[in-house]
Design a protein around this motif. Sequence first.
Motif, PDB file in Angstrom:
ATOM      1  N   LYS A   1      -0.205   9.660   0.702  1.00 32.42           N
ATOM      2  CA  LYS A   1      -1.652   9.738   0.802  1.00 32.42           C
ATOM      3  C   LYS A   1      -2.117   9.473   2.234  1.00 32.42           C
ATOM      4  O   LYS A   1      -3.025  10.141   2.738  1.00 32.42           O
ATOM      5  CB  LYS A   1      -2.273   8.711  -0.142  1.00 32.42           C
TER       6      LYS A   1
ATOM      7  N   THR B   1       9.161   7.133  -4.031  1.00 29.79           N
ATOM      8  CA  THR B   1       8.663   5.813  -4.421  1.00 29.79           C
ATOM      9  C   THR B   1       7.476   5.377  -3.578  1.00 29.79           C
ATOM     10  O   THR B   1       6.984   4.280  -3.752  1.00 29.79           O
ATOM     11  CB  THR B   1       9.776   4.769  -4.267  1.00 29.79           C
ATOM     12  N   MET B   2       7.031   6.224  -2.641  1.00 30.95           N
ATOM     13  CA  MET B   2       5.936   5.798  -1.775  1.00 30.95           C
ATOM     14  C   MET B   2       4.728   6.722  -1.833  1.00 30.95           C
ATOM     15  O   MET B   2       4.430   7.428  -0.865  1.00 30.95           O
ATOM     16  CB  MET B   2       6.431   5.693  -0.338  1.00 30.95           C
ATOM     17  N   PRO B   3       4.030   6.709  -2.939  1.00 29.97           N
ATOM     18  CA  PRO B   3       2.852   7.575  -3.051  1.00 29.97           C
ATOM     19  C   PRO B   3       1.779   7.211  -2.017  1.00 29.97           C
ATOM     20  O   PRO B   3       1.052   8.078  -1.541  1.00 29.97           O
ATOM     21  CB  PRO B   3       2.359   7.328  -4.474  1.00 29.97           C
ATOM     22  N   GLY B   4       1.711   5.911  -1.681  1.00 29.92           N
ATOM     23  CA  GLY B   4       0.695   5.482  -0.726  1.00 29.92           C
ATOM     24  C   GLY B   4       0.920   6.109   0.635  1.00 29.92           C
ATOM     25  O   GLY B   4      -0.020   6.491   1.337  1.00 29.92           O
ATOM     26  N   MET B   5       2.185   6.250   0.990  1.00 30.37           N
ATOM     27  CA  MET B   5       2.527   6.840   2.272  1.00 30.37           C
ATOM     28  C   MET B   5       2.115   8.317   2.283  1.00 30.37           C
ATOM     29  O   MET B   5       1.541   8.801   3.266  1.00 30.37           O
ATOM     30  CB  MET B   5       4.018   6.708   2.464  1.00 30.37           C
TER      31      MET B   5
ATOM     32  N   ASP C   1       0.094   2.704  -3.415  1.00 36.14           N
ATOM     33  CA  ASP C   1      -1.159   3.370  -3.111  1.00 36.14           C
ATOM     34  C   ASP C   1      -2.342   2.531  -3.591  1.00 36.14           C
ATOM     35  O   ASP C   1      -3.251   3.021  -4.229  1.00 36.14           O
ATOM     36  CB  ASP C   1      -1.174   4.762  -3.754  1.00 36.14           C
TER      37      ASP C   1
ATOM     38  N   GLN D   1       0.832  -1.204   0.000  1.00 35.65           N
ATOM     39  CA  GLN D   1       0.000   0.000   0.000  1.00 35.65           C
ATOM     40  C   GLN D   1       0.866   1.254   0.000  1.00 35.65           C
ATOM     41  O   GLN D   1       0.587   2.215  -0.711  1.00 35.65           O
ATOM     42  CB  GLN D   1      -0.930  -0.019   1.209  1.00 35.65           C
ATOM     43  N   ARG D   2       1.932   1.242   0.799  1.00 34.10           N
ATOM     44  CA  ARG D   2       2.780   2.423   0.882  1.00 34.10           C
ATOM     45  C   ARG D   2       3.380   2.758  -0.477  1.00 34.10           C
ATOM     46  O   ARG D   2       3.455   3.912  -0.867  1.00 34.10           O
ATOM     47  CB  ARG D   2       3.929   2.211   1.877  1.00 34.10           C
ATOM     48  N   CYS D   3       3.801   1.742  -1.182  1.00 28.80           N
ATOM     49  CA  CYS D   3       4.557   1.994  -2.411  1.00 28.80           C
ATOM     50  C   CYS D   3       3.675   2.119  -3.642  1.00 28.80           C
ATOM     51  O   CYS D   3       4.061   2.743  -4.628  1.00 28.80           O
ATOM     52  CB  CYS D   3       5.572   0.886  -2.629  1.00 28.80           C
TER      53      CYS D   3
END
Lengths: 316, 577
Positions: B121, B115-119, A301, A297-299
């Motif tokens: 967000k 490299t961490m778009p999820g983070m 999204d 999820q972190r990498c």
Amino acid sequence: MVSVRTLFGIDSDLKVPAFRERGAHVPDIDDAYRFNADVTLAILAGFAWNRRVMVQGLHGTGKSTHIEQVAARLNWPCIRVNLDGHISRLDLVGKDTIVLRDGKQITEFQEGIVPWALQRSMALIFDEYDAGRPDVMFVIQRILERDGKFTLLDQNRVIHAHPHFRLFATSNTIGLGNLNGLYHGTQALNHAQIDRWNIVASLNYLEPDEEVAIVQARVPAYADEKGTRLVAAMVAVADLTRKGFAVGDLSCLMSPRTVITWAENCQIFSDTALAFRLSFLNKCEEAERAIVAEYFQRCFDDELIESHLHQIKNTM
Amino acid sequence: MNAVNPAPHRTRQQQQVDELCVAVIRSLSGEADVTTQAGRLRKGQKILPTHAAHLQTDHQRDDFRSFRGAADSIALGLQYTNPVIHQKYCPILPVERLIFELLEQLRVETMVPDTMPGMRKNLHHRFEAWSHDFYLAGLTESAAGILLYTVFQICWSRLTGQPVLEKTEGIIESTRAAIAPLLGIDLLGMRRHRDDQAAFALHARAISDIVGEMIRSDSEESDDAKKANGKEEQGKNALRLLLNFDNDETDVITVAASGRSKVLDDAAHGYAIFTTAYDTQVEASSLVRKELLKEYRDRIDQRIAALSINIPRLLRQLRALLAFPQRDNWSFGEEEGYIDGRRLAQLISSPSERRLFRQEQFKPNANCVVCFLIDCSGSMKAHSERLTVMIDVMVRALEQVGVASEVLGFTTGAWNGGRSHRDWLRVKSPASPGRLNELMHMVYKDADTPWRRARADITALLKADLYREGIDGEAVEWACSRIRQRNEERRILVVISDGSPMDSATNLANDDFYLGNHLKEVVGRQALPGQLEICGLGVGLDLSPYYKRSLAIDLQQPINNALLAEVAQLIGGRQRR
């Protein structure tokens, strides 16, 4: 003599010897291969100054390939021997065998791989050095010394090493045995053994940029800008699994090899999450998948179905 | 038994969320010793400070993504905040500190790797959710509240490059216009020095000082004028909660009380026992009805099933701690070693075959026995269920690793001395009689019984009326004598207790630390190196005065992987790798 700068693209004025002809034992050159500067220099020192070099690192980091590719560019003949638990002393040294000569059975001594290689200009690579059985290791001990002569006891012969004979080894551990439970079958090495290796190079964690470049070289379809972003995210996930392993949360980690497999599988399935599941996630223990899903999820999204978020949705 | 009630289900989810978050913090920051206990983050033994207001998460209120965001932010803080520099610039006054802590946290939040778009967000989500809560809680109603809120919004927007929260844009409009000129230079400086903590801190400090001053002068001016306004007061109270920083650093597990016992020191023959006539040793299962045991077992099975414990990891850990390679059998068909007589015929029939030797084979083998000795004193009753779960899981895991385990318990036969005390009264109460109660030693599972056959017996731990008083010293001696008779090379005794030895009759007739000092003496005598290892597992209590090797655990929260891992470490007696 060839220049390291032109051959390997490393900023160094070093000149190393190389052969003009490519013999049958010289490995093929892989143009996509990326050299790690430090390790390359260590290996080159082995070739140029006859040092015994051990390359140590986690699985899938391309240790043996690294040595092979250096040899390939130097046109140096090279053979790999996998020191698994079944290689015996006799395989290495040689044994009496029965052969047919002029229609008669006679016993004849057949040299093992060590005396054979020792007498030629040959780079001998012992893979999985730490998985070798202790008795086998002591055969190697004698040739580890640079001017070490090799005695064939049952032949009353002393073999002198060829001046262009070179010896390398790769191992997963630094002779400390299976401390973290990742490498079953490895042995703790005798310290006298370790002591005889002149150079120990470590090929563990590549810089993320370098790893991205390696993956892209293997899977050229991801060489464009969009691909770079995707591969960088993959490498970031891999990096998190390695850290997770180091702190004791995971029991397996993603090697560069797995990242390449993942990238390849992405092309097959054209679905990053599915490819990830098939190339790595299913190798993890059930209980650890939620953690890996967090990394993902972190990498990316994006949520995997193993993610906690999905689990709570299902139970509610 | 009725169906599983929803409450434990909910806590199990909370626990999973906590574990996932802390695992992510560990991998992101590379700090292996960050753990969570009762929802509190710890680094090693110390509590990890999370002072920035938006990092305070609440299971009742916040969603999983908020927890993710807070975890990511904490991990970044671990990586990029130097605590020494932070401490140096950190203001003391609460309002200033609130602003400063938050600004520093916002600074590290800008360090998200590309490299961490999820983070990114997650962080965004958390800040947004927190801002929203701030607004909904009515904090923006007061002048100070709206000022703080506006400052946070402006700073956040400046640092992240995102527009301020759309919903509240209108509310902050006028405040923003008023303070923007005052903060302009420092806002710019903050943005420019994001990578340099010290330079950033100067600007952050300037902003917090300006705003702090404004709030203080403002409240002095308007104190009398606005006292009547109820909403304002409410907002202020809530704000006061935000400013409450240091309460979490005092959370330390109490250490077991201990002191010298004059009676024991002066006694010529050491520890005395008034009478052993009423001491008993029983199979615990014989004290509980069969049907009830079955019911208990069902309950424990359900509890364990609901916990989602990572058994393979526990096994791996126990094996690493307790098992050592030992000669085990032969490996045949080797090319050298001892000649294998059975293969000699083969040598004649096919001389080229050289695999006629055999060698000794080494396999990891746990030559070890672990004995759990449980204090069944009255106060332990409250923990009995979780304790049973823990013991059951451990016994099963140990068995799979090949370690024999024993589960013993100790209590007294009666309250306040029982028959033993009455006998003492009958002989006119001589001074310093020594121990004055009926001992009751219980065996829940002995080392030779496999878990499968003892599974119902172990649950007798749930039987509440067996819990009375505790005389630890003699129980430890008894347990030691039991495991001394075992053949295993390594013998480990784990004493589980939530307090110092306690028997009211004995304490009254002697003095306060009589039993405690006896326990110390017994442990010192029994735990000689190379013979026995004794460790203490304190339930909400630090048992280090009694046991050199001890661990305090919290049984208020459900059993989780981290807790079991710590217990395994305690048993194995080695540090986490």
